[in-house]
Design a protein around this motif. Structure first.
Motif, mmCIF file in Angstrom:
data_model
loop_
_atom_site.group_PDB
_atom_site.id
_atom_site.type_symbol
_atom_site.label_atom_id
_atom_site.label_comp_id
_atom_site.label_asym_id
_atom_site.label_seq_id
_atom_site.Cartn_x
_atom_site.Cartn_y
_atom_site.Cartn_z
ATOM 1 N N CYS A 28 0.935 -1.218 0.004
ATOM 2 C CA CYS A 28 0.096 -0.014 -0.001
ATOM 3 C C CYS A 28 0.815 1.234 -0.143
ATOM 4 O O CYS A 28 1.869 1.455 0.971
ATOM 5 N N THR A 61 1.099 4.740 0.572
ATOM 6 C CA THR A 61 0.334 5.914 1.438
ATOM 7 C C THR A 61 1.121 7.228 1.214
ATOM 8 O O THR A 61 2.390 7.253 1.392
ATOM 9 N N THR A 116 -4.317 2.149 -6.210
ATOM 10 C CA THR A 116 -4.756 3.277 -5.415
ATOM 11 C C THR A 116 -4.052 3.327 -4.440
ATOM 12 O O THR A 116 -3.838 2.865 -3.441
ATOM 13 N N ASP A 117 -3.516 4.816 -4.188
ATOM 14 C CA ASP A 117 -2.766 5.339 -3.011
ATOM 15 C C ASP A 117 -3.704 5.848 -2.030
ATOM 16 O O ASP A 117 -4.791 5.962 -2.334
ATOM 17 N N THR A 118 -3.427 6.259 -0.799
ATOM 18 C CA THR A 118 -4.031 6.826 0.161
ATOM 19 C C THR A 118 -3.323 8.077 0.343
ATOM 20 O O THR A 118 -2.232 8.016 0.821
ATOM 21 N N HIS A 154 -7.817 8.123 -6.381
ATOM 22 C CA HIS A 154 -6.936 7.635 -5.084
ATOM 23 C C HIS A 154 -7.716 8.109 -3.806
ATOM 24 O O HIS A 154 -8.658 8.983 -3.869
ATOM 25 N N GLU A 155 -7.445 7.460 -2.768
ATOM 26 C CA GLU A 155 -8.280 7.625 -1.563
ATOM 27 C C GLU A 155 -7.607 8.662 -0.843
ATOM 28 O O GLU A 155 -6.353 9.094 -0.763
ATOM 29 N N SER A 208 -0.769 -0.995 -5.938
ATOM 30 C CA SER A 208 -1.350 -0.624 -4.274
ATOM 31 C C SER A 208 -2.452 -0.584 -4.250
ATOM 32 O O SER A 208 -3.637 -0.500 -5.118
ATOM 33 N N LYS A 209 -2.667 -0.969 -2.963
ATOM 34 C CA LYS A 209 -4.373 -1.111 -2.558
ATOM 35 C C LYS A 209 -4.422 0.120 -1.591
ATOM 36 O O LYS A 209 -3.606 0.413 -0.634
ATOM 37 N N SER A 210 -5.642 0.755 -1.398
ATOM 38 C CA SER A 210 -5.844 1.791 -0.763
ATOM 39 C C SER A 210 -5.852 1.065 0.679
ATOM 40 O O SER A 210 -6.454 -0.317 0.655
ATOM 41 N N THR A 241 -8.482 1.511 2.624
ATOM 42 C CA THR A 241 -9.871 1.026 2.620
ATOM 43 C C THR A 241 -10.243 -0.377 2.140
ATOM 44 O O THR A 241 -10.909 -1.082 2.809
#
Length: 239
Positions: free
Chosen positions: A3, A5, A28-30, A45-46, A222-224, A226
């Protein structure tokens, strides 16, 4: 599982636009927002709150007001400087958040999200750039090498969760050491753009580019955070 971030500390809207264009993803970034970015397109993205707590008086009220100020549908948070308390986690739960990401389990291979008693998930941090840079000063006998490519390599080992916290400010500056950051910070305080006073050599930007290249080469996105919580609630990390 990796992830990406980003704590957006001290980044202007213009600086964040450049980061989003050139340095976000793959996947998907956070982003944890230290201030509102009105009208910002987060490119799918989150975006989550990054509140500053100088004390814990009215922790819940401060968080509610900050989320309202940001104007985002928050589901999680990371406090500035990773300030942690049961009070903070309880406030997050009462504000409807599902997770916090503040504890650090740096460089470990067995990291998993876990439930806190206060009604939120904790999603621990595997790597943070400024912690990495400060490690040799605080643990001089560890022979620790900041910005090591081995840290990237180990992120692909095992089944553990690897949450990277990469500050856009340090990417823009290409921060090479904490001492160098303290020197260039004077220019930032005078109004310079971090992109205009970037440091030469192998720094955080170089490290982050190597990480993103390694992810692309391995077909890893990437995983967020959430998404991580969704997987945790589905029992993915119980296997």
């Amino acid at each position: 599982m990796i992830c990406l971030t980003h704590d957006t500390d001290y980044m202007s809207p213009e600086g964040m636009e450049r980061f989003l264009d050139d340095f976000s993803g793959p996947g998907t970034d956070t982003f944890f927002l230290w201030k509102p970015y009105p009208g910002m397109d987060w490119r799918g993205h989150e975006a989550q709150p990054h509140p500053f707590y100088d004390d814990l008086t009215d922790a819940e009220g401060k968080l509610r007001r900050f989320i309202d100020e940001l104007g985002i549908p928050a589901t999680g948070m990371r406090t500035h400087s990773c300030v942690y308390s049961h009070i903070v986690s309880g406030a997050a739960h009462r504000c409807g958040l599902r997770y916090v990401s503040v504890t650090s389990q740096l460089f470990r291979q067995d990291i998993k999200p876990y439930k806190e008693a206060w009604g939120v998930w904790e999603v621990p941090i595997y790597y943070m750039d400024n912690m990495d840079l400060c490690w040799p000063d605080n643990w001089p006998n560890d022979n620790h090498t900041p910005l090591s490519k081995d840290t990237i390599k180990r992120a692909f080992d095992g089944d553990g969760l690897k949450v990277f916290d990469i500050h856009p400010l340090h990417v823009a500056l290409n921060t090479t050491s904490y001492d160098d950051y303290k020197e260039v910070r004077v220019k930032l305080q005078a109004g310079a753009s971090p992109w205009d006073v970037a440091l030469p050599g192998y720094g955080v930007r170089s490290f982050y580019e190597d990480l993103r290249t390694a992810m692309s080469d391995a077909g890893v996105e990437s995983k967020s955070l959430t998404e991580v919580v969704d997987l945790a609630e589905a029992g993915h990390f119980d296997r």
